[in-house]
Write a protein that holds these residues in place. Structure first.
Motif, short mmCIF file in Angstrom:
data_model
loop_
_atom_site.label_atom_id
_atom_site.label_comp_id
_atom_site.label_asym_id
_atom_site.label_seq_id
_atom_site.Cartn_x
_atom_site.Cartn_y
_atom_site.Cartn_z
N ALA A 186 7.83 7.95 -5.28
CA ALA A 186 7.79 9.56 -5.29
C ALA A 186 6.27 9.99 -4.91
O ALA A 186 5.45 9.20 -4.78
N ALA A 187 6.01 11.17 -5.03
CA ALA A 187 4.67 11.61 -4.82
C ALA A 187 3.68 11.15 -5.45
O ALA A 187 3.79 10.84 -6.63
N LYS A 188 2.52 10.79 -4.53
CA LYS A 188 1.28 9.99 -5.27
C LYS A 188 1.63 8.43 -5.20
O LYS A 188 0.61 7.76 -5.25
N GLU A 189 2.62 7.97 -5.56
CA GLU A 189 2.93 6.68 -6.11
C GLU A 189 2.38 5.81 -4.84
O GLU A 189 1.89 4.41 -5.18
N GLY A 190 2.49 6.08 -3.71
CA GLY A 190 1.96 4.88 -2.71
C GLY A 190 0.86 4.93 -2.57
O GLY A 190 0.21 3.71 -2.47
N LEU A 191 0.10 6.08 -2.57
CA LEU A 191 -1.38 6.09 -2.89
C LEU A 191 -1.97 5.01 -4.10
O LEU A 191 -3.00 4.59 -3.89
N ALA A 192 -1.16 5.50 -5.00
CA ALA A 192 -1.72 4.82 -6.29
C ALA A 192 -1.41 3.13 -6.35
O ALA A 192 -2.23 2.61 -7.02
N LEU A 193 -0.70 2.79 -5.26
CA LEU A 193 -0.51 1.34 -5.19
C LEU A 193 -1.53 0.54 -4.50
O LEU A 193 -1.49 -0.67 -4.54
N ILE A 194 -2.25 1.36 -3.58
CA ILE A 194 -3.07 0.72 -2.77
C ILE A 194 -4.77 1.16 -3.00
O ILE A 194 -5.42 0.31 -2.32
N ASN A 195 -5.11 2.04 -3.76
CA ASN A 195 -6.46 2.47 -3.67
C ASN A 195 -6.87 1.93 -4.98
O ASN A 195 -7.06 2.24 -5.94
N GLY A 196 -7.64 0.99 -4.64
CA GLY A 196 -8.61 0.40 -5.54
C GLY A 196 -9.36 -1.05 -5.32
O GLY A 196 -9.11 -1.41 -4.26
N THR A 197 -10.11 -1.71 -6.20
CA THR A 197 -10.77 -2.71 -6.02
C THR A 197 -10.25 -4.12 -6.53
O THR A 197 -10.84 -5.10 -6.67
N ASP A 198 -8.92 -3.98 -6.40
CA ASP A 198 -8.17 -5.21 -7.26
C ASP A 198 -8.32 -6.64 -6.36
O ASP A 198 -8.41 -7.58 -7.18
N GLY A 199 -8.27 -6.59 -5.23
CA GLY A 199 -8.54 -7.93 -4.57
C GLY A 199 -10.07 -8.35 -4.69
O GLY A 199 -9.92 -9.54 -4.95
N MET A 200 -10.89 -7.44 -4.44
CA MET A 200 -12.14 -7.99 -4.78
C MET A 200 -12.22 -8.42 -6.04
O MET A 200 -13.07 -9.41 -6.49
N LEU A 201 -11.95 -7.75 -6.94
CA LEU A 201 -12.18 -8.07 -8.54
C LEU A 201 -11.43 -9.37 -8.76
O LEU A 201 -11.83 -10.08 -9.84
N GLY A 202 -10.19 -9.48 -8.33
CA GLY A 202 -9.41 -10.72 -8.66
C GLY A 202 -10.28 -11.90 -8.19
O GLY A 202 -10.08 -12.93 -8.80
N MET A 203 -10.53 -11.93 -7.10
CA MET A 203 -11.40 -13.12 -6.16
C MET A 203 -12.52 -13.13 -7.05
O MET A 203 -12.89 -14.40 -7.26
N LEU A 204 -13.23 -12.29 -7.55
CA LEU A 204 -14.62 -12.52 -8.46
C LEU A 204 -14.12 -13.26 -9.66
O LEU A 204 -15.15 -14.16 -10.14
N LEU A 205 -13.07 -12.55 -10.28
CA LEU A 205 -12.86 -13.17 -11.61
C LEU A 205 -12.58 -14.74 -11.59
O LEU A 205 -12.77 -15.33 -12.31
#
Length: 510
Positions: A186-205
Motif C-alpha cells: 500500500a502507499a508508502k510501504e515500498g519506500l519504507a522497506l528500502i530506505n535505511g542503513t540496515d545493510g551497513m549496520l548489519g555488517m558493522l554489528l
C-alpha cells in the motif's frame, strides 16, 4: 526466540538471528505501534495533500504527484526498479542481519506501514529464506536502497533467493513451497522497506562481534610469540600502563602479562638483564597497538548502539500526525566508524606479521633455527608463510584507505553526497577475515618456536596452543604441506576452543 519490541533489538539479537538462526516474533506492543503509525498515513492519503513517498514520486521525481489509483503500483514499481544490484551474492548472515534490522526499523512505529510487512520479514527469517542480494548497488545514501530492494522483492514473490548450496532460485517458487503468500503493498510501504542503513549496520554489528574475539586472540598470539623469542614480561606490568590510562592498552597489557606467567621458558631468562634490556617494538609495544584498536572498537560499538535505536526511514511519521522528510538514512556515522575500525584492525595484523618475521630470522629470534626448521637448506620451514602474511598485510593497507572520503552524486544531483558506508563496512569484514589469517600465521610460528625451546616447558597458554596446533602441524621436523595447516590454524583462531581452554586455566581474557 527474539521478540522485537517497539524499542528495537540488541546487538546480541542481531548476531543470534544472523549466525545462530534464532526465530523472530513481534511483541503485541510492536504491532500496536505500527498500526497507530499506519492510521496516520491512511488519514493523510485520504486527505489528498501531497506528501513525499505517500502521494509523490521518489528522489529527483519528488515533485511528481501520483494519482491515488496508481499509488500501490508506484510502490511495487519502486521495489522492482531499485532492485538493481549486480555481482556475487552477499553472505547469508549479512542478508539475515539486514532483514532483521529492517524489521526493527519498521517496528519503531515511525514508518507508517502495516504490521503485515514486519511479519513478512519475520516469516522469511523463520522459514530460512534468504534473498539473493548482489554485492554492488549501495552508496550508503539514501541508505542501502538496492540491497534492501532485493530483500523486499522476495516479499512480493519476485526476485531471487539464495539456496543453501549457492544456487539462485525464483522467489515465487520458494514462497509457495514454504506456504507463504506474496504481499501487496500500500502507499508508502515500498519506500519504507528500502530506505535505511540496515545493510551497513548489519555488517558493522557482525564485524564488531568478530573484532572483539580477534583482538583478544591477537593478545594470545603476541604473548606466545614473545615467549618463544625469550622476550621480557616486564613491559606488560600494570603499573606501567596505569601511567598512560588508555583503557584498551591496559586491557591488552593485562592479557599478555597473564599469558606469560608460569613459564619455565620465561623463567630461564627473567633476571638476565644483559639478555634483553629492551625488546623490539613489535614485542614491547604490542599493548599500545592492540589497545588502541580496542579503543577504536569501543567507539565503533557506541556508534552502532546509537544506530540501533535510531529511526532511519524517510519520510518519518510522527505521533502528532506530521510526516516529515529527514536525512537520517545517510550512512556517514557508520561509514566513519567502519573505516576507523578497518585501519585499527589492519594495524593489529601488521604488527603480528612483524613478530612472525622476527621469529623466522635467525639473527633476531634469539637462537631459534632459521625459519623455525632445524634442517635449513633442505627445508624452508615457515619461510613462505611469512611471504603470505606480508602479502595480506599489503592488502589490508590498501583496504584501510577510507571509503567514506569518497562520494559520487546520483539521482539527477538530488542525492549529491553519499557516504559509501556499504563499501566501508564490506571492506571492514574483509580486513577482519585477513586478520584471522595473519593471526593464524603467528599462531603456527609461535607454537613452532615454543616447541623448539624444549625441554623447557612453556606457559599454560603455550601448552594449550601446542595441544591445539600439534594435531595438524606436528612437531618440528621435515617440511610439511603448509596450506592445510594454515587453514586449520585459521579455524583455531576464529573458533572459541583455544581461548576457552586458556581461560579455564588463567581466568577470562579482557
Amino acid at each position: 526466540m527474539i521478540t522485537v519490541q517497539p524499542t528495537g533489538v540488541t546487538p546480541a539479537d542481531v548476531v543470534a538471528v544472523a549466525r545462530g538462526d534464532a526465530k523472530v516474533t513481534l511483541a503485541p506492543a510492536t504491532v500496536a505501534a505500527m498500526a497507530a503509525s499506519r492510521a496516520i498515513v491512511e488519514r493523510i492519503e485520504a486527505s489528498g495533500r501531497p506528501v513525499y513517498g505517500v502521494s509523490t514520486g521518489f528522489g529527483a521525481l519528488a515533485n511528481t504527484f501520483i494519482d491515488p489509483s496508481r499509488r500501490a503500483e508506484l510502490q511495487h514499481a519502486l521495489i522492482r526498479s531499485h532492485a538493481a544490484g549486480i555481482g556475487a551474492p552477499m553472505p547469508r548472515e549479512v542478508v539475515r542481519a539486514m532483514m532483521l534490522l529492517r524489521l526493527r526499523s519498521l517496528a519503531l512505529g515511525h514508518s507508517g506501514v502495516r504490521p503485515e510487512l514486519a511479519q513478512g520479514l519475520a516469516d522469511l527469517l523463520n522459514h530460512d529464506i534468504t534473498p539473493w542480494v548482489p554485492e554492488h548497488g549501495s552508496l550508503g545514501a539514501s541508505g542501502d536502497l538496492a540491497p534492501l530492494a532485493h530483500c523486499a522483492l522476495v516479499l512480493l514473490g519476485e526476485g531471487w533467493v539464495l539456496a543453501a548450496d549457492g544456487r539462485r532460485l525464483d522467489a515465487d517458487e520458494v514462497l509457495r513451497d514454504a506456504g507463504l503468500k506474496p504481499l501487496q503493498l500500500a502507499a508508502k510501504e515500498g519506500l519504507a522497506l528500502i530506505n535505511g542503513t540496515d545493510g551497513m549496520l548489519g555488517m558493522l554489528l557482525l564485524a564488531l562481534d568478530d573484532a572483539r574475539h580477534l583482538f583478544a586472540m591477537a593478545d594470545v598470539t603476541a604473548a606466545l610469540a614473545i615467549e618463544a623469542m625469550l622476550g621480557s614480561e616486564r613491559p606488560f606490568r600494570p603499573e606501567l600502563h596505569a601511567i598512560r590510562p588508555h583503557p584498551g592498552q591496559a586491557a591488552s597489557a593485562a592479557n599478555i602479562h597473564k599469558l606469560l606467567q608460569d613459564s619455565r621458558i620465561m623463567d630461564s631468562h627473567r633476571d638476565d638483564l644483559a639478555h634483553a634490556v629492551q625488546d623490539a617494538y613489535s614485542m614491547r609495544c604490542a599493548p599500545q597497538v592492540a589497545g588502541a584498536a580496542r579503543d577504536t572498537l569501543d567507539f565503533a560499538a557506541q556508534v552502532a548502539a546509537r544506530e540501533l535505536i535510531s529511526v532511519v526511514d524517510n519520510p518519518v511519521v510522527l505521533p502528532d500526525g506530521r510526516v516529515e522528510s529527514t536525512g537520517n538514512f545517510h550512512g556517514e556515522p557508520l561509514a566513519f566508524a567502519a573505516d576507523f575500525l578497518a585501519i585499527a584492525a589492519a594495524e593489529v595484523g601488521s604488527i603480528a606479521e612483524r613478530r612472525v618475521d622476527r621469529l623466522l630470522d635467525v639473527t633476531r629470534s634469539r637462537e631459534l633455527p632459521p625459519f623455525l626448521t632445524s634442517d635449513a637448506g633442505v627445508n624452508s620451514g615457515l619461510m613462505i608463510a611469512q611471504y603470505t602474511a606480508a602479502g595480506i598485510v599489503a592488502e589490508n593497507r590498501r583496504l584501510a584507505v577510507p571509503a567514506s572520503a569518497d562520494s559520487l552524486p546520483t539521482s539527477g544531483m538530488q542525492e549529491d553526497h553519499v557516504s559509501m558506508g556499504w563499501a566501508a563496512t564490506k571492506k571492514l569484514r574483509t580486513v577482519l577475515d585477513n586478520l584471522t589469517s595473519l593471526l593464524a600465521v603467528e599462531l603456527l610460528s609461535a607454537v613452532r618456536g615454543l616447541q623448539l625451546r624444549a625441554p623447557l616447558p612453556p606457559s599454560p597458554a603455550g601448552r594449550q596452543a601446542i595441544a591445539a596446533v600439534a594435531p595438524f602441524a606436528g612437531e618440528p621436523g621435515p617440511d610439511i604441506f603448509l596450506a592445510p595447516a594454515l587453514e586449520q590454524a585459521r579455524t583455531v583462531i576464529a573458533g572459541r576452543e583455544l581461548r576457552t581452554g586458556i581461560e579455564s586455566q588463567l581466568g577470562e581474557l579482557l
